[in-house]
Design a protein around this motif. Sequence first.
Motif, PDB file in Angstrom:
ATOM      1  N   LYS A 113       0.621  -1.392   0.195  1.00 45.94           N
ATOM      2  CA  LYS A 113      -0.134  -0.279   0.121  1.00 45.94           C
ATOM      3  C   LYS A 113       0.669   1.216  -0.012  1.00 45.94           C
ATOM      4  O   LYS A 113       2.063   1.164   0.505  1.00 45.94           O
ATOM      5  CB  LYS A 113      -0.832   0.431   1.070  1.00 45.94           C
ATOM      6  CG  LYS A 113      -1.951  -1.134   1.159  1.00 45.94           C
ATOM      7  CD  LYS A 113      -3.121  -0.844  -0.105  1.00 45.94           C
ATOM      8  CE  LYS A 113      -3.845  -2.248   0.527  1.00 45.94           C
ATOM      9  NZ  LYS A 113      -4.473  -1.820  -0.910  1.00 45.94           N
ATOM     10  N   GLU A 116       3.533   7.435   0.947  1.00 44.51           N
ATOM     11  CA  GLU A 116       3.578   8.182  -0.409  1.00 44.51           C
ATOM     12  C   GLU A 116       4.473   8.183  -0.958  1.00 44.51           C
ATOM     13  O   GLU A 116       4.865   7.103  -1.274  1.00 44.51           O
ATOM     14  CB  GLU A 116       3.787   8.968   1.026  1.00 44.51           C
ATOM     15  CG  GLU A 116       5.910   9.266   1.938  1.00 44.51           C
ATOM     16  CD  GLU A 116       5.491   9.736   3.231  1.00 44.51           C
ATOM     17  OE1 GLU A 116       4.490  10.511   3.938  1.00 44.51           O
ATOM     18  OE2 GLU A 116       6.562  10.514   3.080  1.00 44.51           O
ATOM     19  N   LYS A 266       2.308  15.822  -0.898  1.00 45.24           N
ATOM     20  CA  LYS A 266       1.049  14.569  -0.640  1.00 45.24           C
ATOM     21  C   LYS A 266      -0.211  14.811  -1.064  1.00 45.24           C
ATOM     22  O   LYS A 266      -1.317  13.854  -0.408  1.00 45.24           O
ATOM     23  CB  LYS A 266       0.539  14.516   1.179  1.00 45.24           C
ATOM     24  CG  LYS A 266       2.505  13.992   1.685  1.00 45.24           C
ATOM     25  CD  LYS A 266       2.131  13.664   3.134  1.00 45.24           C
ATOM     26  CE  LYS A 266       3.907  13.547   3.226  1.00 45.24           C
ATOM     27  NZ  LYS A 266       4.837  14.271   2.995  1.00 45.24           N
ATOM     28  N   LEU A 269      -2.224  12.137  -3.085  1.00 45.34           N
ATOM     29  CA  LEU A 269      -2.870  11.292  -2.998  1.00 45.34           C
ATOM     30  C   LEU A 269      -4.289  11.266  -3.092  1.00 45.34           C
ATOM     31  O   LEU A 269      -4.313  10.012  -3.885  1.00 45.34           O
ATOM     32  CB  LEU A 269      -1.867  10.398  -1.245  1.00 45.34           C
ATOM     33  CG  LEU A 269      -0.815  10.660  -0.617  1.00 45.34           C
ATOM     34  CD1 LEU A 269      -0.443  10.390   0.449  1.00 45.34           C
ATOM     35  CD2 LEU A 269      -0.348   9.307  -1.655  1.00 45.34           C
ATOM     36  N   PRO A 270      -4.717  12.310  -2.768  1.00 43.25           N
ATOM     37  CA  PRO A 270      -6.316  12.455  -2.821  1.00 43.25           C
ATOM     38  C   PRO A 270      -6.189  12.603  -4.155  1.00 43.25           C
ATOM     39  O   PRO A 270      -8.025  11.974  -5.293  1.00 43.25           O
ATOM     40  CB  PRO A 270      -6.563  13.393  -2.341  1.00 43.25           C
ATOM     41  CG  PRO A 270      -5.341  14.306  -1.857  1.00 43.25           C
ATOM     42  CD  PRO A 270      -4.965  12.997  -1.725  1.00 43.25           C
ATOM     43  N   TRP A 273      -5.978   8.914  -5.759  1.00 43.02           N
ATOM     44  CA  TRP A 273      -6.957   8.398  -5.361  1.00 43.02           C
ATOM     45  C   TRP A 273      -8.821   8.633  -6.404  1.00 43.02           C
ATOM     46  O   TRP A 273      -9.454   7.730  -6.530  1.00 43.02           O
ATOM     47  CB  TRP A 273      -8.286   8.636  -3.416  1.00 43.02           C
ATOM     48  CG  TRP A 273      -8.882   7.424  -2.758  1.00 43.02           C
ATOM     49  CD1 TRP A 273     -10.711   7.723  -3.445  1.00 43.02           C
ATOM     50  CD2 TRP A 273      -9.158   5.929  -3.602  1.00 43.02           C
ATOM     51  NE1 TRP A 273     -11.260   6.740  -2.710  1.00 43.02           N
ATOM     52  CE2 TRP A 273      -9.842   5.562  -3.568  1.00 43.02           C
ATOM     53  CE3 TRP A 273      -7.829   4.873  -3.055  1.00 43.02           C
ATOM     54  CZ2 TRP A 273     -10.490   4.393  -3.028  1.00 43.02           C
ATOM     55  CZ3 TRP A 273      -7.935   3.634  -3.497  1.00 43.02           C
ATOM     56  CH2 TRP A 273      -9.342   3.407  -3.137  1.00 43.02           C
ATOM     57  N   LEU A 283      -4.286   3.803  -1.474  1.00 45.90           N
ATOM     58  CA  LEU A 283      -5.821   4.212  -0.534  1.00 45.90           C
ATOM     59  C   LEU A 283      -6.213   4.758  -0.202  1.00 45.90           C
ATOM     60  O   LEU A 283      -6.090   5.904  -0.341  1.00 45.90           O
ATOM     61  CB  LEU A 283      -4.325   3.787   1.464  1.00 45.90           C
ATOM     62  CG  LEU A 283      -3.570   2.702   1.829  1.00 45.90           C
ATOM     63  CD1 LEU A 283      -2.869   3.352   3.168  1.00 45.90           C
ATOM     64  CD2 LEU A 283      -4.149   1.950   2.630  1.00 45.90           C
ATOM     65  N   ALA A 285      -8.048   8.086  -0.159  1.00 44.93           N
ATOM     66  CA  ALA A 285      -7.091   8.996   0.525  1.00 44.93           C
ATOM     67  C   ALA A 285      -8.286  10.930  -0.376  1.00 44.93           C
ATOM     68  O   ALA A 285      -9.042  10.411  -0.793  1.00 44.93           O
ATOM     69  CB  ALA A 285      -5.899   9.542  -0.383  1.00 44.93           C
ATOM     70  N   HIS A 320      -7.451   5.955  10.025  1.00 40.91           N
ATOM     71  CA  HIS A 320      -7.054   7.120   9.003  1.00 40.91           C
ATOM     72  C   HIS A 320      -5.763   8.020   9.793  1.00 40.91           C
ATOM     73  O   HIS A 320      -5.425   7.906  11.221  1.00 40.91           O
ATOM     74  CB  HIS A 320      -8.057   8.024   8.721  1.00 40.91           C
ATOM     75  CG  HIS A 320      -8.908   8.647   9.570  1.00 40.91           C
ATOM     76  ND1 HIS A 320      -9.996   8.623  10.458  1.00 40.91           N
ATOM     77  CD2 HIS A 320      -8.639  10.318  10.108  1.00 40.91           C
ATOM     78  CE1 HIS A 320      -9.634   9.961  11.050  1.00 40.91           C
ATOM     79  NE2 HIS A 320      -9.403  10.722  10.605  1.00 40.91           N
ATOM     80  N   ILE A 356      -4.303  16.597   4.519  1.00 39.18           N
ATOM     81  CA  ILE A 356      -4.942  15.122   3.376  1.00 39.18           C
ATOM     82  C   ILE A 356      -5.222  14.025   4.670  1.00 39.18           C
ATOM     83  O   ILE A 356      -5.160  13.808   5.710  1.00 39.18           O
ATOM     84  CB  ILE A 356      -4.541  14.697   1.970  1.00 39.18           C
ATOM     85  CG1 ILE A 356      -3.093  13.682   3.173  1.00 39.18           C
ATOM     86  CG2 ILE A 356      -3.829  15.799   1.055  1.00 39.18           C
ATOM     87  CD1 ILE A 356      -2.919  12.879   2.483  1.00 39.18           C
ATOM     88  N   GLN A 358      -5.785   9.884   4.796  1.00 42.32           N
ATOM     89  CA  GLN A 358      -5.800   8.893   4.277  1.00 42.32           C
ATOM     90  C   GLN A 358      -6.045   7.956   5.383  1.00 42.32           C
ATOM     91  O   GLN A 358      -5.329   7.914   6.565  1.00 42.32           O
ATOM     92  CB  GLN A 358      -4.141   8.581   3.418  1.00 42.32           C
ATOM     93  CG  GLN A 358      -3.719   7.647   3.087  1.00 42.32           C
ATOM     94  CD  GLN A 358      -1.955   7.755   3.010  1.00 42.32           C
ATOM     95  OE1 GLN A 358      -1.336   7.862   3.698  1.00 42.32           O
ATOM     96  NE2 GLN A 358      -1.563   7.606   1.540  1.00 42.32           N
TER      97      GLN A 358
END
Length: 408
Positions: A113, A116, A266, A269-270, A273, A283, A285, A320, A356, A358
Amino acid sequence: MQKMTLPERPQWRDHARDVGFTFADMHGEPYWDETSAYVFSLAQIESDIEDPATELHAMCREAVGHILASNTLMDRLAIPAAHRDLIIDSWQRDDPEIYGRFDFAYDGSGPAKLLEYNADTPTSLYESAAFQWQWLEDQIAAGVLPEGSDQFNGIHEALVARFGEVFAPDTQLHFTAAQGNPEDYATVEAMGWAAREAGLGAHYCDLEKIAVSDEGQFLDDEDRVIGTLFKLYPWEDLLRDDYANHIAGSQCQFVEPAWKALLSNKGLLPVLWHMFEGHPNLLPAFFEEDIADALAGTGAPASDVAAAFERVAAQLRAGHVTKPILSREGASVSILKAGEIVEQAQNTDYREHPRIVQAYASLPQFDGFRPVIGAWIIGPQCVGIGIREDRSRITQDLSRFKPHYITP
């Protein structure tokens, strides 16, 4: 994946001093720790780490174009408006990248997973590429490891090849880092070593000694013009520095390129997703401001993420992590389970930045330590790993570096 107790090489600290590995012990604690090593099967390396990391890097490059097309996302990643054209031009020119490092949670079973992406200024390069390979060779020769043991480590060779692909022979490169930091210097020296093997010139200059000429070009401490600069100085800081105003007119090629500012953030990451929801190596996010009220049960999520949030709401409420979009070494990171903080970093640097959220991925435990797999990307491919472990759930600046090997 196992952790095996092994005898240390008798004179390894002498060897470390001889090769300039001066930070093998830090702050009274071991940083390099070869009292044990992590063991993998070839299938675990190839199927669970190498191939997914290579695929993730391609996905990240796709995300760059997505972010650049959205002023909203550029705002959310806190990219300074004055320098957005610098990033756009860098991407449109296809300015070449050299390296990066994904950090994975992985226990030997199931998909790794992504925690970052250290896409701009990852350290631990020397110990990953060189010192742990020497450890492998020495331990095989001593009979500690069986003949045929291997290591997922083609990092140095890939760096040499990458420098040769990107730059013409005899190109003069400059390398810089902040003075007085042996870990950073080891990273730039490992890069310079690879550049020299590729037939390029490699010159070092402390970051603080770089100047600007009357013509607007960057100069090293011997007043030589810097045509190409590898800087172990993150873009998020450089873009807020006075020197940022000189970059566009400097005729200097930067490594890593300016577009990497989007991948070392970072906020990536969203974005990943949103673009690749449900990917086995990602994951869930989200940007915190979009779901904070919904997560707390005091309101609704932002309309554009509402459906995606509801699909993973139970997972996020169970556990989270909150992370500032700009942070390093676990600073200002908090882990929550069922709405309660179970661990948070003592270092509160970067706390002023947006965050964020996650989903929490539990790291496996071996003898009270939790390992994080660092998967090195050179050019477009994953070519090796380095492992750091920490007693904390949040891997921080006092983590230990552990060697690894692949069973024959």
